[in-house]
Scaffold this motif. Structure first.
Motif, PDB file in Angstrom:
ATOM      1  N   TRP A 281     -44.545  35.633 -44.461  1.00  0.00           N
ATOM      2  CA  TRP A 281     -46.212  36.439 -45.316  1.00  0.00           C
ATOM      3  C   TRP A 281     -47.083  36.438 -44.635  1.00  0.00           C
ATOM      4  O   TRP A 281     -47.786  36.946 -44.858  1.00  0.00           O
ATOM      5  CB  TRP A 281     -45.682  35.755 -46.869  1.00  0.00           C
ATOM      6  CG  TRP A 281     -44.395  36.297 -47.828  1.00  0.00           C
ATOM      7  CD1 TRP A 281     -43.349  35.397 -47.989  1.00  0.00           C
ATOM      8  CD2 TRP A 281     -44.071  37.174 -48.305  1.00  0.00           C
ATOM      9  NE1 TRP A 281     -42.242  36.072 -48.234  1.00  0.00           N
ATOM     10  CE2 TRP A 281     -42.602  36.931 -48.721  1.00  0.00           C
ATOM     11  CE3 TRP A 281     -45.001  38.813 -48.306  1.00  0.00           C
ATOM     12  CZ2 TRP A 281     -42.724  38.429 -49.055  1.00  0.00           C
ATOM     13  CZ3 TRP A 281     -44.216  39.352 -48.665  1.00  0.00           C
ATOM     14  CH2 TRP A 281     -43.202  39.620 -49.513  1.00  0.00           C
ATOM     15  N   GLN A 282     -46.932  35.369 -44.415  1.00  0.00           N
ATOM     16  CA  GLN A 282     -48.439  35.359 -42.593  1.00  0.00           C
ATOM     17  C   GLN A 282     -48.477  36.038 -41.963  1.00  0.00           C
ATOM     18  O   GLN A 282     -49.443  36.936 -42.171  1.00  0.00           O
ATOM     19  CB  GLN A 282     -48.575  34.296 -42.633  1.00  0.00           C
ATOM     20  CG  GLN A 282     -49.893  34.078 -41.510  1.00  0.00           C
ATOM     21  CD  GLN A 282     -50.704  33.232 -42.349  1.00  0.00           C
ATOM     22  OE1 GLN A 282     -50.950  32.691 -43.060  1.00  0.00           O
ATOM     23  NE2 GLN A 282     -52.126  33.654 -41.487  1.00  0.00           N
TER      24      GLN A 282
ATOM     25  N   THR B   8     -49.427  39.605 -44.668  1.00  0.00           N
ATOM     26  CA  THR B   8     -50.492  39.792 -45.710  1.00  0.00           C
ATOM     27  C   THR B   8     -52.044  39.654 -44.600  1.00  0.00           C
ATOM     28  O   THR B   8     -53.001  40.416 -44.264  1.00  0.00           O
ATOM     29  CB  THR B   8     -51.033  38.243 -46.040  1.00  0.00           C
ATOM     30  OG1 THR B   8     -51.156  37.287 -45.007  1.00  0.00           O
ATOM     31  CG2 THR B   8     -50.187  37.985 -47.138  1.00  0.00           C
ATOM     32  N   GLU B   9     -51.836  39.590 -42.663  1.00  0.00           N
ATOM     33  CA  GLU B   9     -52.518  39.364 -41.883  1.00  0.00           C
ATOM     34  C   GLU B   9     -53.259  40.816 -41.419  1.00  0.00           C
ATOM     35  O   GLU B   9     -53.701  41.662 -41.259  1.00  0.00           O
ATOM     36  CB  GLU B   9     -51.586  39.255 -40.620  1.00  0.00           C
ATOM     37  CG  GLU B   9     -51.673  37.646 -40.257  1.00  0.00           C
ATOM     38  CD  GLU B   9     -51.267  36.789 -38.712  1.00  0.00           C
ATOM     39  OE1 GLU B   9     -50.987  38.404 -38.493  1.00  0.00           O
ATOM     40  OE2 GLU B   9     -50.863  36.088 -38.859  1.00  0.00           O
TER      41      GLU B   9
ATOM     42  N   VAL C 292     -53.089  43.521 -45.068  1.00  0.00           N
ATOM     43  CA  VAL C 292     -53.910  43.873 -45.838  1.00  0.00           C
ATOM     44  C   VAL C 292     -55.541  43.020 -45.660  1.00  0.00           C
ATOM     45  O   VAL C 292     -56.041  43.003 -44.621  1.00  0.00           O
ATOM     46  CB  VAL C 292     -53.202  42.781 -47.016  1.00  0.00           C
ATOM     47  CG1 VAL C 292     -54.399  43.254 -48.211  1.00  0.00           C
ATOM     48  CG2 VAL C 292     -51.572  42.821 -47.108  1.00  0.00           C
TER      49      VAL C 292
ATOM     50  N   TYR D 207     -59.277  44.015 -47.028  1.00  0.00           N
ATOM     51  CA  TYR D 207     -60.001  44.300 -47.684  1.00  0.00           C
ATOM     52  C   TYR D 207     -61.702  45.098 -48.165  1.00  0.00           C
ATOM     53  O   TYR D 207     -61.457  44.529 -47.001  1.00  0.00           O
ATOM     54  CB  TYR D 207     -60.370  42.856 -48.049  1.00  0.00           C
ATOM     55  CG  TYR D 207     -59.282  42.002 -48.960  1.00  0.00           C
ATOM     56  CD1 TYR D 207     -58.793  42.233 -49.802  1.00  0.00           C
ATOM     57  CD2 TYR D 207     -58.186  41.524 -47.585  1.00  0.00           C
ATOM     58  CE1 TYR D 207     -57.428  41.653 -49.862  1.00  0.00           C
ATOM     59  CE2 TYR D 207     -56.955  40.918 -47.858  1.00  0.00           C
ATOM     60  CZ  TYR D 207     -56.555  40.860 -49.498  1.00  0.00           C
ATOM     61  OH  TYR D 207     -55.739  40.281 -49.383  1.00  0.00           O
TER      62      TYR D 207
ATOM     63  N   VAL E  83     -58.867  45.347 -52.195  1.00  0.00           N
ATOM     64  CA  VAL E  83     -58.304  45.651 -51.270  1.00  0.00           C
ATOM     65  C   VAL E  83     -58.232  47.203 -50.729  1.00  0.00           C
ATOM     66  O   VAL E  83     -58.979  47.479 -51.540  1.00  0.00           O
ATOM     67  CB  VAL E  83     -56.750  45.579 -51.723  1.00  0.00           C
ATOM     68  CG1 VAL E  83     -55.329  46.719 -50.567  1.00  0.00           C
ATOM     69  CG2 VAL E  83     -55.625  44.600 -51.614  1.00  0.00           C
TER      70      VAL E  83
ATOM     71  N   SER F  63     -55.015  48.783 -44.957  1.00  0.00           N
ATOM     72  CA  SER F  63     -53.461  48.593 -45.088  1.00  0.00           C
ATOM     73  C   SER F  63     -52.774  49.046 -44.865  1.00  0.00           C
ATOM     74  O   SER F  63     -51.647  48.278 -44.622  1.00  0.00           O
ATOM     75  CB  SER F  63     -53.874  48.204 -46.496  1.00  0.00           C
ATOM     76  OG  SER F  63     -54.935  46.768 -46.910  1.00  0.00           O
TER      77      SER F  63
ATOM     78  N   GLN G  85     -48.463  33.653 -54.775  1.00  0.00           N
ATOM     79  CA  GLN G  85     -50.021  34.683 -55.017  1.00  0.00           C
ATOM     80  C   GLN G  85     -49.889  35.345 -53.214  1.00  0.00           C
ATOM     81  O   GLN G  85     -50.202  36.563 -53.903  1.00  0.00           O
ATOM     82  CB  GLN G  85     -51.398  33.845 -54.778  1.00  0.00           C
ATOM     83  CG  GLN G  85     -52.158  34.914 -55.196  1.00  0.00           C
ATOM     84  CD  GLN G  85     -52.345  35.775 -56.872  1.00  0.00           C
ATOM     85  OE1 GLN G  85     -52.303  34.842 -57.643  1.00  0.00           O
ATOM     86  NE2 GLN G  85     -51.920  36.720 -56.139  1.00  0.00           N
ATOM     87  N   ALA G  86     -49.672  34.853 -52.463  1.00  0.00           N
ATOM     88  CA  ALA G  86     -48.762  35.974 -50.953  1.00  0.00           C
ATOM     89  C   ALA G  86     -47.882  36.518 -51.725  1.00  0.00           C
ATOM     90  O   ALA G  86     -48.162  37.744 -51.255  1.00  0.00           O
ATOM     91  CB  ALA G  86     -48.972  34.735 -49.749  1.00  0.00           C
TER      92      ALA G  86
ATOM     93  N   SER H  84     -48.995  38.822 -54.015  1.00  0.00           N
ATOM     94  CA  SER H  84     -49.687  40.141 -53.854  1.00  0.00           C
ATOM     95  C   SER H  84     -49.717  41.612 -52.791  1.00  0.00           C
ATOM     96  O   SER H  84     -49.974  42.233 -52.521  1.00  0.00           O
ATOM     97  CB  SER H  84     -51.121  38.912 -53.286  1.00  0.00           C
ATOM     98  OG  SER H  84     -51.611  38.571 -54.154  1.00  0.00           O
ATOM     99  N   THR H  85     -48.944  40.885 -51.729  1.00  0.00           N
ATOM    100  CA  THR H  85     -48.125  41.829 -50.625  1.00  0.00           C
ATOM    101  C   THR H  85     -47.159  42.399 -51.507  1.00  0.00           C
ATOM    102  O   THR H  85     -46.439  43.979 -51.167  1.00  0.00           O
ATOM    103  CB  THR H  85     -47.995  40.842 -49.728  1.00  0.00           C
ATOM    104  OG1 THR H  85     -48.539  39.963 -50.061  1.00  0.00           O
ATOM    105  CG2 THR H  85     -48.341  41.981 -48.263  1.00  0.00           C
TER     106      THR H  85
END
Length: 170
Positions: free
Chosen positions: A44-45, A48-49, A51, A53, A60, A65, A165-166, A169-170
């Motif tokens: 997930w890291q 999420t990199e 995504v 903002y 977002v 994204s 959350q990660a 959120s993704t």
């Protein structure tokens, strides 16, 4: 009547652009080993990199994204297309038991491998429906009155507590 070769859509031009063009603008390539772990789990890291903002309120930035996530999704797509049905079943079938729809996920794997765009869209709608139902069941383990809309379900604290959350959120 539509002319041959002329594709009509009910999507507005901005939505059509976001769905059909935006994610394909960036042609970067990624190593699948940076996106999936050795046992096939999503890192997930790494996702999420990508995504992005808005600076103004930290919500977002969907355009940036989608543009950034497009090559990541393409990398995953190519990886799954490289798997045989047997490899996919061995690697992932047990992961779908919690949805109570394992057979649908396996059926749609075949559709995603070889089918026309219409069949792919219908398969993804089936998966979305199964996933929404399964996530609703998970939500009900922690809360009452499951949200009606998938976006509200994904934004719930109940699912963030279970999956992190990660992930939601993704």
């Amino acid at each position: 009547m539509a002319l041959p070769g002329l594709v009509t859509t009910c999507l507005s031009p901005p939505v059509h652009y976001a769905i059909c063009k935006l994610g394909f603008e960036n042609t970067d390539t990624y190593d699948i080993n940076n996106i999936l772990s050795g046992n096939g789990e999503v890192c997930w890291q790494a996702v999420t990199e990508h995504v992005c903002y808005l600076e103004s309120d930290q919500s977002v930035d969907y355009i940036k994204s989608i543009r950034s996530l497009g090559p990541v999704c393409e990398c995953v797509n190519l990886y799954f297309k490289s798997l045989t049905k047997e490899q996919f079943v061995i690697q992932y079938a047990s992961w779908f038991h919690w949805t109570n729809c394992t057979e649908v996920f396996l059926e749609v794997f075949d559709v995603l491998q070889y089918a026309q765009a219409t069949e792919v869209a219908l398969g993804l709608m089936k998966l979305t429906s199964c996933l929404e139902r399964a996530l609703g069941d998970v939500y009900l383990l922690k809360g009452n009155d499951c949200p009606f809309l998938l976006r509200d379900l994904l934004a719930s604290e109940q699912l963030a507590d279970v999956f992190g959350q990660a992930v939601v959120s993704t």
